[in-house]
Design a protein around this motif. Structure first.
Motif, short mmCIF file in Angstrom:
data_model
loop_
_atom_site.label_atom_id
_atom_site.label_comp_id
_atom_site.label_asym_id
_atom_site.label_seq_id
_atom_site.Cartn_x
_atom_site.Cartn_y
_atom_site.Cartn_z
N SER A 1 -0.62 -5.58 3.29
CA SER A 1 0.09 -5.30 2.05
C SER A 1 -0.62 -5.98 0.90
N ASP B 1 -1.71 -0.75 3.61
CA ASP B 1 -0.54 0.05 3.94
C ASP B 1 0.50 0.12 2.84
N ALA B 2 0.54 -0.86 1.96
CA ALA B 2 1.55 -0.89 0.90
C ALA B 2 1.05 -1.78 -0.22
N LEU C 1 4.04 9.34 -1.55
CA LEU C 1 2.69 8.89 -1.84
C LEU C 1 2.12 9.70 -2.99
N ARG D 1 -6.34 8.19 2.59
CA ARG D 1 -5.51 7.01 2.77
C ARG D 1 -6.36 5.74 2.72
N ARG E 1 -1.34 -4.63 9.91
CA ARG E 1 -0.80 -4.12 8.65
C ARG E 1 -1.31 -5.00 7.51
N CYS F 1 -3.64 9.01 -2.47
CA CYS F 1 -3.41 8.44 -1.14
C CYS F 1 -3.19 9.52 -0.09
N GLN G 1 2.05 3.20 -1.41
CA GLN G 1 0.84 2.67 -0.80
C GLN G 1 -0.07 1.99 -1.82
N CYS G 2 -0.30 2.61 -2.97
CA CYS G 2 -1.23 2.04 -3.95
C CYS G 2 -0.57 1.57 -5.24
#
Length: 255
Positions: free
Chosen positions: A245, A87-88, A75, A83, A243, A79, A62-63
């Motif tokens: 990214s 998302d990614a 994760l 969160r 979403r 995260c 995610q991060c």
């Protein structure tokens, strides 16, 4: 007498001079300064790629912070506790020597020829993802009007242009607006960085319909605390994105 627009004209002229100096002077290696026809001489390119390769270590999906384990699907603790809005994250390198010096040359030295190189290396990192869900459009992190006038260009946009072509994904450079001038995150105490970015971004009204149910790819040069891209991801999600990214050339490892 200096007019109200004179400071912006002066900044634009300085940016033009830096660009001319970077493009018209004999080609030099961006790291060691040796004469060569490429951005990096062969020895520096080998060292650059070997020491900067970011996907050789497990990362939080995610991060993109480094993980101690080997399961690249898991994760990180941060995260799991809270969160983020995105998302990614995909990154090509840690923000460490010699990558940091090259990014500083792009950002503050107006060596714009480095942007396509960063886009290529980020594209390689994306291709190395085992489960890559391509975004439907790319959005560079926008600069505020004052900083854009001072610098003369947006380094995130310069990277996003060639990256969009490599990914065959539409680029929307005016999708997001920085509606509030903020202090540079590098000059803000860590505990104040989230507040510094609060309500800093908005989606341009004429582009809001593009985000409904959309997967957005946010492009930036460096991801440090993540507050900047998280604030922009929040604005995208609030406008209807399904979403988000993050595509960042380099990721600052946690200290």
């Amino acid at each position: 007498m200096r007019t109200a627009v004179q400071p912006r004209l002066d900044a634009a002229w300085q940016a033009l001079r830096r660009w001319l100096g970077a493009t018209l002077l004999p080609a030099q290696c961006a790291l060691c300064g040796a004469g060569c026809p490429e951005l990096l001489c062969p020895p520096c390119r080998a060292q650059y790629l070997e020491s900067g390769r970011g996907q050789a270590r497990p990362r939080c999906r995610q991060c993109a912070n480094p993980l101690a384990g080997i399961d690249v699907a898991q994760l990180c603790g941060r995260c799991l506790r809270q969160r983020p809005a995105y998302d990614a994250t995909v990154t090509a390198f840690d923000y460490a020597p010699p990558v940091d010096q090259l990014l500083l040359q792009l950002k503050f030295g107006a060596r714009l020829a480095l942007a396509p190189l960063f886009a290529q290396l980020l594209h390689v990192a994306i291709q190395q993802q085992t489960a890559w869900d391509a975004p439907q459009l790319l959005c560079p992190v926008p600069l505020g009007p004052a900083r854009l006038a001072e610098r003369g260009f947006n380094q995130a946009l310069e990277i996003a242009r060639p990256l969009a072509r490599l990914l065959d994904v539409p680029l929307q450079p005016r999708l997001a607006l920085r509606v509030r001038e903020t202090r540079a995150q590098s000059g803000v105490a860590p505990q104040e960085r989230q507040a510094n970015l609060a309500r800093a971004f908005a989606i341009a009204p004429e582009h809001g319909a593009l985000l409904q149910g959309c997967h957005v790819g946010i492009v930036d040069d460096v991801m440090s605390s993540g507050h900047t891209v998280n604030a922009l991801a929040t604005a995208c999600k609030s406008a209807g994105a399904a979403r988000v990214s993050i595509l960042a050339v380099a990721r600052t490892p946690p200290h």
